[in-house]
Design a protein around this motif. Structure first.
Motif, PDB file in Angstrom:
ATOM      1  N   GLN A 214       0.644  -1.001  -0.231  1.00 42.80           N
ATOM      2  CA  GLN A 214      -0.372  -0.182   0.240  1.00 42.80           C
ATOM      3  C   GLN A 214       0.744   1.379  -0.135  1.00 42.80           C
ATOM      4  N   VAL A 215       2.203   0.731   0.780  1.00 40.45           N
ATOM      5  CA  VAL A 215       2.809   2.283   0.799  1.00 40.45           C
ATOM      6  C   VAL A 215       3.662   2.888  -0.550  1.00 40.45           C
ATOM      7  N   TYR A 216       4.051   1.746  -1.304  1.00 35.79           N
ATOM      8  CA  TYR A 216       4.390   2.169  -2.252  1.00 35.79           C
ATOM      9  C   TYR A 216       3.568   1.888  -4.234  1.00 35.79           C
ATOM     10  N   GLU A 217       1.732   1.516  -3.639  1.00 37.43           N
ATOM     11  CA  GLU A 217       0.988   1.689  -4.793  1.00 37.43           C
ATOM     12  C   GLU A 217       0.426   3.284  -4.436  1.00 37.43           C
ATOM     13  N   GLY A 218       0.881   4.212  -3.302  1.00 36.00           N
ATOM     14  CA  GLY A 218       0.408   4.879  -2.475  1.00 36.00           C
ATOM     15  C   GLY A 218       1.357   6.089  -3.647  1.00 36.00           C
ATOM     16  N   LEU A 219       2.495   5.973  -3.034  1.00 33.91           N
ATOM     17  CA  LEU A 219       4.217   7.353  -3.585  1.00 33.91           C
ATOM     18  C   LEU A 219       3.937   6.529  -5.027  1.00 33.91           C
ATOM     19  N   LEU A 220       3.691   5.462  -5.640  1.00 36.29           N
ATOM     20  CA  LEU A 220       4.143   5.137  -7.026  1.00 36.29           C
ATOM     21  C   LEU A 220       3.056   6.166  -7.528  1.00 36.29           C
ATOM     22  N   HIS A 221       1.441   5.941  -6.854  1.00 38.98           N
ATOM     23  CA  HIS A 221       0.493   7.231  -7.465  1.00 38.98           C
ATOM     24  C   HIS A 221       0.900   8.774  -7.700  1.00 38.98           C
ATOM     25  N   TRP A 222       1.531   9.150  -6.790  1.00 34.57           N
ATOM     26  CA  TRP A 222       2.520  10.639  -7.063  1.00 34.57           C
ATOM     27  C   TRP A 222       3.247  10.154  -8.189  1.00 34.57           C
ATOM     28  N   VAL A 223       3.905   9.889  -7.887  1.00 38.87           N
ATOM     29  CA  VAL A 223       5.632   9.829  -8.664  1.00 38.87           C
ATOM     30  C   VAL A 223       4.985   9.660 -10.069  1.00 38.87           C
ATOM     31  N   ASN A 224       3.800   9.427 -10.885  1.00 35.05           N
ATOM     32  CA  ASN A 224       2.975   8.401 -11.941  1.00 35.05           C
ATOM     33  C   ASN A 224       2.322  10.355 -12.173  1.00 35.05           C
ATOM     34  N   PHE A 225       1.857  10.807 -10.481  1.00 32.75           N
ATOM     35  CA  PHE A 225       0.944  12.337 -11.166  1.00 32.75           C
ATOM     36  C   PHE A 225       2.035  12.890 -11.801  1.00 32.75           C
ATOM     37  N   PHE A 226       2.962  13.473 -11.150  1.00 29.70           N
ATOM     38  CA  PHE A 226       4.638  13.908 -11.846  1.00 29.70           C
ATOM     39  C   PHE A 226       4.899  13.909 -12.928  1.00 29.70           C
ATOM     40  N   LYS A 227       4.914  13.116 -13.240  1.00 31.19           N
ATOM     41  CA  LYS A 227       5.752  11.888 -14.399  1.00 31.19           C
ATOM     42  C   LYS A 227       4.948  12.469 -15.405  1.00 31.19           C
TER      43      LYS A 227
END
Length: 272
Positions: A214-227
């Motif tokens: 859940q931590v990984y997916e939660g951070l990945l969401h925002w990483v992809n948002f800016f990317k």
């Protein structure tokens, strides 16, 4: 009468009469040649007058007018109908000066201290934020990330931890150690007695794996948002000291994240 005189006075043979069936040869047509009108030479005085009356400003005005309308049309096409005058809210990267600098000079590598200078307090500098070690330019949304904005805590820092915990002011750090605890259930002896030690150990391992996911997916969401954002452009990377994050003390969960934790649920067969 001599033979020579008889020969001279001999009558000429009469032409043969043409039959109706004989083909009629067309008479040649007379083509009258068209004469071109003679051009009168233009007086030298007239040529000099025309040369003196010519003004280059007319041609310059035509060129400027053409360029103006061409610019409007190009702006309309590039902005997908947003504007005729290049006033786009989110211009494409190739219209940004910083993007061209990045292509020519390569990505920036900033220390956390250097990154802090791009928090929006200096109007002469762009606004940068970092997530998971990658820096982005968010100057196009200064009202949100600049001073007084709702997400000002993200500017000038890598606040990866706060994207997951939701503690914007407290967790302005990229240190993700212990964030998975917010997704782990609380231990309670009255509830935990429903499992054997082996079962409870296996259950806790599964719970931790789910929490880390859940931590990984939660951070990945925002990483992809800016990317993948069309508003914000990639700038570079954050330089961390050797041995980081082990060089810093382990952080505790912020109060808001800690309050989300619940007790472990009793198995249905035991509860019944």
């Amino acid at each position: 009468m001599t033979d020579s005189e008889a020969t001279v006075r001999r009558r000429k043979p009469e032409p043969k009469s043409k039959k109706a069936s004989d083909p009629v040869e067309p008479e040649p047509e007379t083509v009258e040649s068209e004469k071109e009108p003679e051009k009168k030479p233009v007086p030298v005085e007239k040529l000099l007058e025309d040369e003196d009356s010519y003004s280059p400003y007319v041609d310059i005005l035509r060129v400027i007018t053409f360029l103006f309308f061409a610019s409007c049309g190009l702006s309309y096409l590039i902005s997908s109908g947003e504007t005729f005058f290049w006033g786009m809210k989110n211009p494409p990267n190739y219209l940004k000066a910083n993007w061209w600098k990045l292509q020519l000079n390569g990505p920036l590598y900033l220390t956390p201290e250097q990154l802090a200078a791009y928090d929006g307090t200096d109007p002469a500098k762009p606004i940068y934020l970092a997530i998971n070690g990658t820096i982005y330019d968010v100057s196009s949304n200064a009202r949100t990330y600049g001073p007084g904005g709702s997400y000002q805590y993200f500017a000038g820092v890598d606040a990866s931890r706060s994207y997951v915990t939701g503690c914007f002011a407290e967790d302005r750090t990229p240190d993700m150690r212990g964030v998975e605890d917010m997704f782990l259930p609380l231990d309670d002896p009255a509830v935990d007695k429903h499992w054997t030690k082996a079962e409870l150990a296996e259950l806790r391992a599964k719970e931790r794996a789910d929490a880390e996911r859940q931590v990984y997916e939660g951070l990945l969401h925002w990483v992809n948002f800016f990317k993948n954002s069309q508003k914000y452009s990639f700038v570079g990377y954050v330089k961390r000291p050797e041995g980081w994050p082990g060089t810093e003390p382990r952080r505790q969960l912020c109060e808001a994240a800690q309050s989300q934790r619940l007790k472990r649920q009793i198995p249905e067969k035991e509860a019944s």
